[in-house]
Scaffold this active site. Structure first.
Site, PDB file in Angstrom:
ATOM      1  N   LYS A   9       0.832  -1.196   0.000  1.00  0.00           N
ATOM      2  CA  LYS A   9       0.000   0.000   0.000  1.00  0.00           C
ATOM      3  C   LYS A   9       0.872   1.254   0.000  1.00  0.00           C
ATOM      4  O   LYS A   9       0.532   2.249  -0.608  1.00  0.00           O
ATOM      5  CB  LYS A   9      -0.908  -0.014   1.230  1.00  0.00           C
ATOM      6  CG  LYS A   9      -2.088   0.912   1.083  1.00  0.00           C
ATOM      7  CD  LYS A   9      -2.986   0.884   2.312  1.00  0.00           C
ATOM      8  CE  LYS A   9      -4.117   1.887   2.132  1.00  0.00           C
ATOM      9  NZ  LYS A   9      -4.610   2.383   3.426  1.00  0.00           N
ATOM     10  N   LYS A  28      11.203  -4.542   2.069  1.00  0.00           N
ATOM     11  CA  LYS A  28       9.947  -3.796   1.917  1.00  0.00           C
ATOM     12  C   LYS A  28      10.245  -2.325   2.101  1.00  0.00           C
ATOM     13  O   LYS A  28      10.723  -1.906   3.150  1.00  0.00           O
ATOM     14  CB  LYS A  28       8.948  -4.302   2.956  1.00  0.00           C
ATOM     15  CG  LYS A  28       7.575  -3.673   2.905  1.00  0.00           C
ATOM     16  CD  LYS A  28       6.591  -4.558   3.678  1.00  0.00           C
ATOM     17  CE  LYS A  28       5.334  -3.811   4.061  1.00  0.00           C
ATOM     18  NZ  LYS A  28       4.385  -4.725   4.747  1.00  0.00           N
ATOM     19  N   LEU A  76      13.160  -8.495   5.388  1.00  0.00           N
ATOM     20  CA  LEU A  76      12.299  -9.644   5.664  1.00  0.00           C
ATOM     21  C   LEU A  76      12.868 -10.939   5.098  1.00  0.00           C
ATOM     22  O   LEU A  76      13.580 -10.927   4.082  1.00  0.00           O
ATOM     23  CB  LEU A  76      10.924  -9.422   5.007  1.00  0.00           C
ATOM     24  CG  LEU A  76      10.109  -8.210   5.466  1.00  0.00           C
ATOM     25  CD1 LEU A  76       8.975  -7.944   4.479  1.00  0.00           C
ATOM     26  CD2 LEU A  76       9.564  -8.445   6.869  1.00  0.00           C
ATOM     27  N   ALA A  79      10.188 -15.048   0.829  1.00  0.00           N
ATOM     28  CA  ALA A  79       9.225 -16.140   0.631  1.00  0.00           C
ATOM     29  C   ALA A  79       9.111 -16.401  -0.873  1.00  0.00           C
ATOM     30  O   ALA A  79       8.259 -15.826  -1.544  1.00  0.00           O
ATOM     31  CB  ALA A  79       7.874 -15.760   1.234  1.00  0.00           C
ATOM     32  N   ASP A 122      -5.934  -9.870  10.300  1.00  0.00           N
ATOM     33  CA  ASP A 122      -6.017  -9.710   8.852  1.00  0.00           C
ATOM     34  C   ASP A 122      -5.504 -10.958   8.126  1.00  0.00           C
ATOM     35  O   ASP A 122      -4.804 -10.856   7.122  1.00  0.00           O
ATOM     36  CB  ASP A 122      -5.242  -8.459   8.435  1.00  0.00           C
ATOM     37  CG  ASP A 122      -5.675  -7.918   7.085  1.00  0.00           C
ATOM     38  OD1 ASP A 122      -6.802  -8.247   6.643  1.00  0.00           O
ATOM     39  OD2 ASP A 122      -4.895  -7.181   6.469  1.00  0.00           O
ATOM     40  N   ASP A 140       2.677  -9.529   7.080  1.00  0.00           N
ATOM     41  CA  ASP A 140       1.836  -8.350   7.208  1.00  0.00           C
ATOM     42  C   ASP A 140       1.236  -8.156   8.597  1.00  0.00           C
ATOM     43  O   ASP A 140       0.018  -8.227   8.776  1.00  0.00           O
ATOM     44  CB  ASP A 140       0.695  -8.466   6.182  1.00  0.00           C
ATOM     45  CG  ASP A 140       0.537  -7.178   5.395  1.00  0.00           C
ATOM     46  OD1 ASP A 140       1.138  -6.184   5.800  1.00  0.00           O
ATOM     47  OD2 ASP A 140      -0.175  -7.187   4.389  1.00  0.00           O
TER      48      ASP A 140
HETATM   49  P1  ATP Z   1      -1.021  -4.310   1.726  1.00  0.00           P
HETATM   50  O1  ATP Z   1      -1.378  -3.451   2.899  1.00  0.00           O
HETATM   51  O2  ATP Z   1      -1.557  -3.840   0.416  1.00  0.00           O
HETATM   52  O3  ATP Z   1      -1.223  -5.767   1.986  1.00  0.00           O
HETATM   53  P2  ATP Z   1       1.658  -4.001   2.473  1.00  0.00           P
HETATM   54  O4  ATP Z   1       2.193  -2.630   2.302  1.00  0.00           O
HETATM   55  O5  ATP Z   1       1.306  -4.470   3.813  1.00  0.00           O
HETATM   56  O6  ATP Z   1       0.510  -4.147   1.480  1.00  0.00           O
HETATM   57  P3  ATP Z   1       2.887  -6.547   2.015  1.00  0.00           P
HETATM   58  O7  ATP Z   1       1.580  -7.233   1.978  1.00  0.00           O
HETATM   59  O8  ATP Z   1       3.785  -6.815   3.146  1.00  0.00           O
HETATM   60  O9  ATP Z   1       2.712  -4.979   1.857  1.00  0.00           O
HETATM   61  O10 ATP Z   1       3.704  -6.819   0.680  1.00  0.00           O
HETATM   62  C1  ATP Z   1       3.132  -6.579  -0.600  1.00  0.00           C
HETATM   63  C2  ATP Z   1       3.341  -7.798  -1.484  1.00  0.00           C
HETATM   64  O11 ATP Z   1       4.741  -8.023  -1.716  1.00  0.00           O
HETATM   65  C3  ATP Z   1       2.860  -9.102  -0.869  1.00  0.00           C
HETATM   66  O12 ATP Z   1       1.499  -9.301  -1.068  1.00  0.00           O
HETATM   67  C4  ATP Z   1       3.742 -10.118  -1.602  1.00  0.00           C
HETATM   68  O13 ATP Z   1       3.239 -10.397  -2.881  1.00  0.00           O
HETATM   69  C5  ATP Z   1       5.059  -9.400  -1.748  1.00  0.00           C
HETATM   70  N1  ATP Z   1       5.928  -9.718  -0.611  1.00  0.00           N
HETATM   71  C6  ATP Z   1       5.948  -9.104   0.585  1.00  0.00           C
HETATM   72  N2  ATP Z   1       6.857  -9.622   1.412  1.00  0.00           N
HETATM   73  C7  ATP Z   1       7.450 -10.632   0.740  1.00  0.00           C
HETATM   74  C8  ATP Z   1       8.476 -11.585   1.071  1.00  0.00           C
HETATM   75  N3  ATP Z   1       9.046 -11.581   2.264  1.00  0.00           N
HETATM   76  N4  ATP Z   1       8.830 -12.488   0.130  1.00  0.00           N
HETATM   77  C9  ATP Z   1       8.213 -12.482  -1.084  1.00  0.00           C
HETATM   78  N5  ATP Z   1       7.243 -11.618  -1.448  1.00  0.00           N
HETATM   79  C10 ATP Z   1       6.849 -10.690  -0.566  1.00  0.00           C
HETATM   80 MG    MG Z   2      -0.356  -7.282   2.335  1.00  0.00          MG
END
Ligand code: ATP
Ligand code: MG
Length: 260
Positions: A9, A28, A76, A79, A122, A140
């Site tokens: 986001k 991230k 992080l 994954a 969530d 998350d």
């Molecule tokens: P939102 O609030 O929209 O869910 P966010 O800012 O919390 O987004 P995340 O959900 O942590 O962000 O990360 C966004 C996307 O990036 C994840 O849905 C995933 O596809 C990818 N991602 C995040 N962390 C990892 C990881 N450690 N390994 C691989 N892919 C990741």
């Molecule tokens: Mg997310």
């Protein structure tokens, strides 16, 4: 910094390698402007505090963070298997063995989360990542309130909200047990149980009052043991839901519990 892994986001997630050690991680990247604009500094602090503290094979590790003038960087665990959501999209639904394995891993990870006095709030396929062996990792943390706003305002994906979150807004760790039930159903059926397309109101109503039904063409293929566990997880009243310990003792999960 390497290829983008996903879009968040408030910024994006990239594959990255630490030069000195050669260790590959996910980075991230969050823009400070966005944090300010949406007033989510305390959620970000929670996310960092919680995710660095929790140590469990089913919880995505956060190794640390750093920041520069414009951005905050969260380091992080990578994954490589990506989101369970994407796996579900490409495979439509999963068999009982695969579902049982993930439900077991998630229940066991949630035990650790709850023991640390954290409610995830969530749990949904977008926030569950898979490692290289398709083992499930909860990701998350700390964004629950933000995520809730976002869902209601932009996406309308209400499918994982527990009835008590809709009625009186007073809830506890048992909302995660409910979400585990929604996830288990979605894995076996391919869509969540109370989804009414294009109607927020009808979806709310189905969550609060609706029965659990199965598409006729799939129903025969889903075991009574699986249906029994789903029914227990999706008890409308939180006090009627099983504890995670009881969940892990359910016969449907028995073949998987020792491996988790
Ligand atoms: P939102 O609030 O929209 O869910 P966010 O800012 O919390 O987004 P995340 O959900 O942590 O962000 O990360 C966004 C996307 O990036 C994840 O849905 C995933 O596809 C990818 N991602 C995040 N962390 C990892 C990881 N450690 N390994 C691989 N892919 C990741
Ligand atoms: Mg997310």
């Amino acid at each position: 910094i390497g290829k983008p892994l996903g879009r968040g986001k408030f910024g994006n997630v990239y594959m990255a390698r630490e030069k000195a050690s050669g260790v590959v991680v996910a980075l991230k990247v969050i823009f400070k402007k966005q944090i300010e604009k949406h007033n989510v500094l305390s959620q970000l602090k929670d996310e960092i505090e919680i995710q660095t503290r929790l140590r469990h094979p089913g919880v995505l590790r956060m190794y640390g963070y750093f920041h520069d003038e414009k951005r905050v960087y969260l380091v992080l665990e990578l994954a490589p298997g990506g989101e369970l959501f994407k796996r579900l999209q490409s495979e439509k639904r999963f068999g009982e063995a695969q579902t049982g394995k993930w439900v077991t891993q998630l229940a066991s990870a949630l035990q650790c989360v709850h023991a640390n006095k954290v409610i995830h709030r969530d749990i949904k396929p977008e926030n569950l990542l898979l490692d290289g062996n398709s083992e499930l990792k909860i990701a998350d943390f700390g964004w629950s309130t933000v995520a809730k706003d976002k869902r209601q305002t932009f996406c309308g994906t209400l499918d994982y909200l527990a009835p008590e979150m809709l009625t009186h807004g007073v809830y506890d760790f048992r909302v995660d047990v409910w979400a585990l039930g929604i996830l288990m159903y979605e894995c076996l059926v391919g869509s969540p149980p109370f989804e009414v397309p294009d109607s927020v109101e009808e979806t709310h109503k189905a969550i609060q009052e609706g029965p659990i039904t199965y598409p006729p063409e799939l129903s025969m293929g889903i075991s009574s043991s699986a249906k029994d566990l789903i029914k227990k997880l999706l008890a409308k009243k939180p006090e009627d839901r099983p504890s995670l310990e009881e969940v892990l003792a359910h016969p449907f999960l028995a073949p998987h519990v020792s491996e988790a």
